[in-house]
Each structure stands twice: as structure tokens, then as C-alpha cells.
Design a protein around this motif. Structure first.
Motif, short mmCIF file in Angstrom:
data_model
loop_
_atom_site.label_atom_id
_atom_site.label_comp_id
_atom_site.label_asym_id
_atom_site.label_seq_id
_atom_site.Cartn_x
_atom_site.Cartn_y
_atom_site.Cartn_z
N VAL A 115 -10.00 -3.99 9.29
CA VAL A 115 -8.73 -3.42 8.85
C VAL A 115 -8.22 -4.24 7.66
O VAL A 115 -8.34 -5.47 7.64
N ALA A 116 -7.66 -3.58 6.66
CA ALA A 116 -7.17 -4.27 5.47
C ALA A 116 -5.97 -3.52 4.91
O ALA A 116 -5.65 -2.41 5.34
N GLY A 117 -5.31 -4.12 3.94
CA GLY A 117 -4.14 -3.52 3.30
C GLY A 117 -2.93 -4.37 3.55
O GLY A 117 -2.86 -5.52 3.14
N THR A 118 -1.95 -3.82 4.28
CA THR A 118 -0.78 -4.61 4.66
C THR A 118 -0.98 -5.30 5.99
O THR A 118 -0.11 -6.04 6.46
N GLU A 119 -2.12 -5.08 6.61
CA GLU A 119 -2.45 -5.70 7.90
C GLU A 119 -3.93 -6.07 7.89
O GLU A 119 -4.72 -5.45 7.19
N ILE A 152 -3.19 2.05 -3.47
CA ILE A 152 -4.52 1.95 -2.86
C ILE A 152 -5.43 3.05 -3.39
O ILE A 152 -6.59 2.81 -3.77
N ALA A 153 -4.91 4.27 -3.45
CA ALA A 153 -5.71 5.39 -3.94
C ALA A 153 -6.10 5.17 -5.40
O ALA A 153 -7.24 5.46 -5.81
N GLY A 154 -5.18 4.64 -6.21
CA GLY A 154 -5.49 4.35 -7.61
C GLY A 154 -6.55 3.28 -7.76
O GLY A 154 -7.45 3.39 -8.60
N SER A 155 -6.47 2.23 -6.96
CA SER A 155 -7.47 1.16 -7.02
C SER A 155 -8.83 1.66 -6.56
O SER A 155 -9.87 1.24 -7.10
N ALA A 156 -8.84 2.54 -5.57
CA ALA A 156 -10.10 3.10 -5.10
C ALA A 156 -10.79 3.88 -6.22
O ALA A 156 -12.00 3.74 -6.46
N ARG A 157 -10.02 4.69 -6.95
CA ARG A 157 -10.60 5.44 -8.08
C ARG A 157 -11.09 4.48 -9.16
O ARG A 157 -12.17 4.67 -9.73
N LYS A 158 -10.32 3.46 -9.44
CA LYS A 158 -10.64 2.52 -10.51
C LYS A 158 -11.96 1.81 -10.26
O LYS A 158 -12.74 1.57 -11.20
N PHE A 159 -12.25 1.48 -9.02
CA PHE A 159 -13.44 0.69 -8.70
C PHE A 159 -14.53 1.50 -7.99
O PHE A 159 -15.46 0.93 -7.42
N GLY A 160 -14.44 2.83 -8.05
CA GLY A 160 -15.50 3.67 -7.54
C GLY A 160 -15.63 3.71 -6.04
O GLY A 160 -16.73 3.90 -5.50
N ILE A 161 -14.53 3.56 -5.34
CA ILE A 161 -14.52 3.60 -3.88
C ILE A 161 -14.16 5.00 -3.42
O ILE A 161 -13.31 5.67 -4.01
N THR A 162 -14.79 5.46 -2.36
CA THR A 162 -14.54 6.80 -1.83
C THR A 162 -13.48 6.74 -0.74
O THR A 162 -13.67 6.05 0.27
N ILE A 203 -7.87 1.20 5.93
CA ILE A 203 -6.75 0.67 5.16
C ILE A 203 -5.44 1.04 5.86
O ILE A 203 -5.24 2.19 6.25
N VAL A 204 -4.56 0.07 5.99
CA VAL A 204 -3.23 0.30 6.54
C VAL A 204 -2.21 0.12 5.42
O VAL A 204 -2.22 -0.90 4.73
N ALA A 205 -1.35 1.12 5.22
CA ALA A 205 -0.27 1.06 4.23
C ALA A 205 1.05 1.08 4.98
O ALA A 205 1.59 2.13 5.29
N ASP A 206 1.55 -0.10 5.32
CA ASP A 206 2.75 -0.24 6.13
C ASP A 206 3.58 -1.41 5.60
O ASP A 206 3.71 -2.44 6.24
N GLU A 207 4.15 -1.24 4.40
CA GLU A 207 4.94 -2.31 3.79
C GLU A 207 6.19 -2.64 4.59
O GLU A 207 6.72 -3.75 4.49
N THR A 208 6.69 -1.68 5.36
CA THR A 208 7.89 -1.93 6.15
C THR A 208 7.59 -2.71 7.43
O THR A 208 8.49 -3.03 8.19
N ASP A 209 6.33 -3.02 7.67
CA ASP A 209 5.92 -3.85 8.81
C ASP A 209 6.35 -3.23 10.13
O ASP A 209 6.92 -3.88 11.01
#
Length: 365
Positions: free
Chosen positions: A228-232, A161-171, A206-212
Motif C-alpha cells: 500500500v502506498a500514497g497517503t498510507e 497520482i493519476a498525473g504522475s502515473a501518466r508521466k512515468f508510464g504506469i498503468t 494507492i490510497v488517496a486520503d489526505e484527510t487521514d
């Protein structure tokens, strides 16, 4: 044509809710449907397909199962953690094989840890998080905060998520790790507002919870009323039961008839892997791994994957190009890549690792 299916059963970490258990036949059911689809076409061309399956329980001998399967076929669909997949790829018996990764989204498997004999039908995490970032940019939701879990898979998703944020200019305004030891089934209404009240102003949580584990309790319980977005919430995925366009409804029905449940992303990746083999055999009328691999990575190959666009493979890391549905569980909200994100080759290459930034050298040798 014999196709192998190799799976390493993983220990699932304890979670707060047992509402959505991982099906025991996840992946295998997709491969079985792909085999039926191959047989439908093969019947007219006097081609026959069979599936050899090896499922290794926790603590079992994965290497022995792999060697046994490779003695039967050079075409193997794999659902296994990163370390097992790499061990399989590095076996001497796998040198001329074609292994299809249908189970691991780890981006480094398509980058510095790539193997020339591994193709990926499951999207990388980078492809998923890039799809979400593109959606957010289109909506002008460019200030994010993130709540991530403490498990390694959660950390990997948060890093992506952090990498994609940098890639697309998101803070990314702030990121916090969820380390609250509480029964969220009873306390979410009290705990989550307190935990999120010091987040700075933001457009998207953003929620980062792949283990659900805790993620399902975040929507509608944050301090600020934000999407809310990400894994949820708003989730990018290889596949979802809500995908219905481009003939997908027919694929969904056929899968549910056999598996008695909706198709999941790993099922789709395993189905796609078996179909890739069938399509290549049909078009080349050959069964030699070298000829099949050359065709799969050529400009002539494409797979009709029920996502509205032909799906092909990246020649620099073996990743299958594919659109990414962005859903909220009851409907597809949109599908990436989005208009405005241009690429000199195909807009699909705006998702994940592009050729100019790849650290994969195996495919150049």
C-alpha cells in the motif's frame, strides 16, 4: 530583520480516528527554530532577527491580519489554504513582498495560478506523487489501483497520482472512491476485503486520503496481499521523523527539544523559509526585498536542508527544489529522485512541474 508568520486556522473534517491530531503549533514551531538558527549565524555578523506572528482563528479576518503584518515586514511565511494565499499575494501591500508558502501543496499554485511574489518551500503534490511513481518504476510495480476519499484534498491527491502515473508510464487499472459509511475501527476486517475484491490484478494499491480518515485501515485488509502506498503505507513527504542522515538527526533533536514532538512537513517548510531569508541576508548583507529575491532565484543561492543535496529555487515558478523521502513511518525506504531518471539541468527537476511544461507566466514578466 523582522520576519512575519501568518497562519489561517482551518476547520478539520471529522475523521474515524483521533490518534494523530494536527498539532496546534504546526508550522510556527518550525519558523521559531529557523529564527534560532538565523540568530546563531547573525550573532557573528551583527545581524538580529525577530518573528512577528499572526494566527487567524476560523472565521477571523485574515485580510486585516495580512495587512497588519505587511506593514511591519515584506518577508512573510504563510500557512494558509490556497484561496487565502492568493488573496494575500494579490493585496497591493504585497506587491513588493516575498511570501513563502509553507502550508499549501496545491500544484496549480506553482502552475497556472502562480504569483510572482510567492515562493514555495513546501513541495507540491506533483513532486510528492512523482517521487512515489519513480520509486514504483524502479521496483517495477507499474500496475496500480487506487482507493480515494470523497473530500476535495483527497480528490486533489488522486488527480496528482493519476498525473504522475501518466508521466512515468504506469498503468492505473482501476480507481474507486471510498464511500462506505461504517465504523472502520470495528469493521475494517470485513468491509475492506469486500470493497477491494473486484480490483484487477495489480502491483500496488494507492490510497488517496489526505484527510487521514479511512486510509490507516487499508494495509493488510485488502483482498489481494499487495503493498500500500500514497497517503498510507509507503508515503512520500517533505519531511518525516525517520529522516536521520546528512545531519538531519541533529535538526530533529533540536526541534523536538523546543516543540516536544517530531518535526512534520509543514514545520520543515516553515523552518526552510526562515532559513532561506537568513541565508540570503547573510550572503548579500542586504535587507531589501528586491535584492533578497534576486539572490534567492540566482545560481549562487543554495540551502543546506539536511537532505543530502543543496536546495535551490526554480526560476520559472518559485518552487524550492528538494529531495523527497519515501518512508513507511518507521524508516526511510528511499529518497527521490532516483538513479536513472535523468534531466539536463538537475535530477531534482524530474519531480513536479518542469520548465518546459509550466503554465506559470508570472515569473517571465
Amino acid at each position: 530583520m523582522t520576519i512575519g508568520y501568518l497562519e489561517q486556522v482551518e476547520v478539520q473534517p471529522p475523521v474515524l480516528s483521533n490518534l494523530d491530531p494536527v498539532p496546534e503549533n504546526e508550522g510556527l514551531s518550525g519558523a521559531e527554530l529557523g529564527l534560532k538558527d538565523n540568530a546563531t549565524t547573525g550573532r557573528f555578523l551583527k545581524q538580529s532577527y525577530s518573528l512577528e506572528t499572526r494566527i487567524v482563528d476560523v472565521g477571523g479576518d485574515f485580510e486585516a491580519a495580512a495587512r497588519e503584518l505587511l506593514a511591519l515586514t515584506p518577508f512573510v511565511v504563510v500557512k494558509a489554504p490556497r484561496k487565502n494565499l492568493l488573496m494575500l499575494a494579490d493585496l497591493p501591500e504585497a506587491g513588493s513582498a516575498i511570501l513563502f508558502n509553507a502550508g499549501s501543496p496545491d500544484t496549480d499554485l506553482r502552475n497556472e495560478a502562480c504569483r510572482v511574489n510567492v515562493l514555495h518551500t513546501l513541495p507540491s503534490r506533483a513532486m510528492l506523487t512523482d517521487a512515489l511513481a519513480q520509486f514504483a518504476v524502479r521496483r517495477k510495480w507499474t500496475d496500480w489501483v487506487m482507493l480515494s476519499g470523497p473530500n476535495p484534498k483527497d480528490e486533489a491527491f488522486a488527480d496528482s497520482i493519476a498525473g504522475s502515473a501518466r508521466k512515468f508510464g504506469i498503468t492505473m487499472r482501476e480507481s474507486k472512491v471510498w464511500d462506505v459509511d461504517a465504523d472502520m475501527r470495528r469493521n475494517a476486517f470485513q468491509e475492506l476485503p469486500l470493497f477491494t475484491q473486484d480490483f484487477p490484478e495489480h502491483d500496488l494499491l494507492i490510497v488517496a486520503d489526505e484527510t487521514d480518515d479511512f486510509g490507516r485501515y487499508v494495509p493488510f485488509n485488502s483482498w489481494e496481499p499487495r503493498p500500500v502506498a500514497g497517503t498510507e503505507g509507503l508515503v512520500p513527504a517533505a519531511w518525516d521523523r525517520t529522516v536521520e542522515q546528512w545531519g538531519a538527526a541533529q535538526l530533529q533533536k533540536r526541534f523536538e527539544k523546543g516543540a516536544e514532538r517530531p518535526m512534520r512537513p509543514v514545520d520543515y517548510a516553515a523552518w526552510a523559509a526562515v532559513r532561506v531569508i537568513g541565508e540570503a541576508v547573510t550572503r548579500t548583507n542586504q535587507a531589501e526585498p528586491s535584492a533578497i529575491r534576486a539572490y534567492i532565484l540566482s545560481d549562487d543561492f543554495e540551502l543546506a536542508g539536511f537532505k543530502g543535496r543543496p536546495q535551490t529555487f526554480r526560476t520559472w515558478n518559485g518552487q524550492m527544489r528538494q529531495p523527497i523521502p519515501v518512508t513507511h513511518g518507521r524508516a526511510v525506504v528511499a529518497q527521490a529522485p532516483f538513479e536513472g531518471f535523468l534531466h539536463q539541468r538537475t535530477e531534482l527537476d524530474t519531480l513536479g512541474i518542469d520548465e518546459a511544461e509550466t503554465a506559470c507566466t508570472a515569473f517571465r514578466e
